[in-house]
Design an enzyme around this catalytic site. Sequence first.
Site, PDB file in Angstrom:
ATOM      1  N   ASP A   1       0.808  -1.219   0.000  1.00 34.49           N
ATOM      2  CA  ASP A   1       0.000   0.000   0.000  1.00 34.49           C
ATOM      3  C   ASP A   1       0.841   1.270   0.000  1.00 34.49           C
ATOM      4  O   ASP A   1       0.592   2.184  -0.782  1.00 34.49           O
ATOM      5  CB  ASP A   1      -0.934   0.028   1.224  1.00 34.49           C
ATOM      6  CG  ASP A   1      -2.176  -0.826   0.983  1.00 34.49           C
ATOM      7  OD1 ASP A   1      -2.469  -1.147  -0.189  1.00 34.49           O
ATOM      8  OD2 ASP A   1      -2.842  -1.179   1.970  1.00 34.49           O
TER       9      ASP A   1
ATOM     10  N   SER B   1      -3.337  -9.261   8.030  1.00 35.00           N
ATOM     11  CA  SER B   1      -2.833  -7.906   8.203  1.00 35.00           C
ATOM     12  C   SER B   1      -2.038  -7.908   9.500  1.00 35.00           C
ATOM     13  O   SER B   1      -2.574  -8.189  10.569  1.00 35.00           O
ATOM     14  CB  SER B   1      -4.009  -6.930   8.276  1.00 35.00           C
ATOM     15  OG  SER B   1      -3.534  -5.685   8.713  1.00 35.00           O
TER      16      SER B   1
END
Length: 399
Positions: free
Chosen positions: A14, A175
């Site tokens: 990201d 995550s």
Amino acid sequence: MAKRVVLAYSGGLDTSVAVRWMIDELGVEVVALAVDVGQSSDDWDVVTERAKAAGAVEAVVVDARQEFAEDFVAPALKANALYEGRYPLVSALSRPVIVKHLVAAAREHGAGAVAHGCTGKGNDQVRFEVSARALAPDLEVIAPVRGWGMSREESILYAYRHDIPIQATKEKVYSIDDNLWGRAIECGEMEDPWAVPPQAVWLLTRPVADQPRDLVIGFDQGVPVEIDGERLGMLEVVERLNTVVGAYGWGRVDMVENRRVGIKSRETYECPASLALILAHKDLESICLERDLDREKARIEPRYAELIYDGLWFSPLKQALDAFVDSSQEFVSGEVRLHLEPGSCVVTGRRSPHSLYDYELATYDAADSFRHEDSAGFVRLWGLGIETWAQRQGSRREG
Ligand code: ARG
């Protein structure tokens, strides 16, 4: 719109895509800042190379481990900070130190904005943005990932198209966010709160030790300074305990927690050092703190943890609570013995030069110095109100 932006850079998909996306879509220059808070990251050289390959004009790494340990982790430990009674605030604690360095870098590099790679569903965006506004209200805060609307697959494609060297081709299920205070693992099959976390998610708490052992932790005014007589800094204590305690497979948390943004979230954590230190510190307080101080502190601790969780590290209430907590720690010095066995970590002893435990008051043997005769009048007065109530009102209920 700012011309230059400092991005909190992790080296992951990201934030790597965010570098290029901000350059292309916002027409800004991007300085990538990686802050080392003890996370298990790729080699920092690889991380900075990746940021540059993505288009960053500059890529900087700051080693903030010592500062994080002393200025962020130590205060949280003094406050026995556990969110919802269980989570030692791993990610929540690291955000303010990262923001501190983001703001410093923005000043140094003449940037008008800072940026982060958080999504819109989590707590971390709250912590980044509120901390940034507290430290530098003049800086703009940009959250590219929250707005770009790309799925994970689309981000990978974007990286591929722009020659951004990411390692995200294989399916990433979890995550993960980690630092020296512990490790948070979310997503994948654990999004079902009934599902047992797969063994593979645990890294710091793999049970490899089988010989029971003791560990003596020495504290000075609420801060750990020694393990088994060896003088260590806060950072070394935490690192050492992660290894030693983690090897007993102890320090896991599996909970559903309330995020600031209104979502209940299933979280798993492994925090051997932080949970062992809080356990030991709290125990030492039991002999060093006068009763009312101990109780008032216990009332304040959950609030303190909430402030950290909710992104209010830099706030006047947090500052005021720090003053209270610091003052409470004046006599919290001494030692706590922890006993480790596979799957368990318990306190088996505590001592302090400032201990309020008085053997002659507590003992039932001949050394007893307690004035037994004082108790009769004390207890009579203690129960006087209840006795009056029982005679005039309580007895009427029975009929
Ligand atoms: N739920 C935890 C918190 O809010 C952990 C967050 C982990 N962050 C992440 N980006 N995976 O503090």
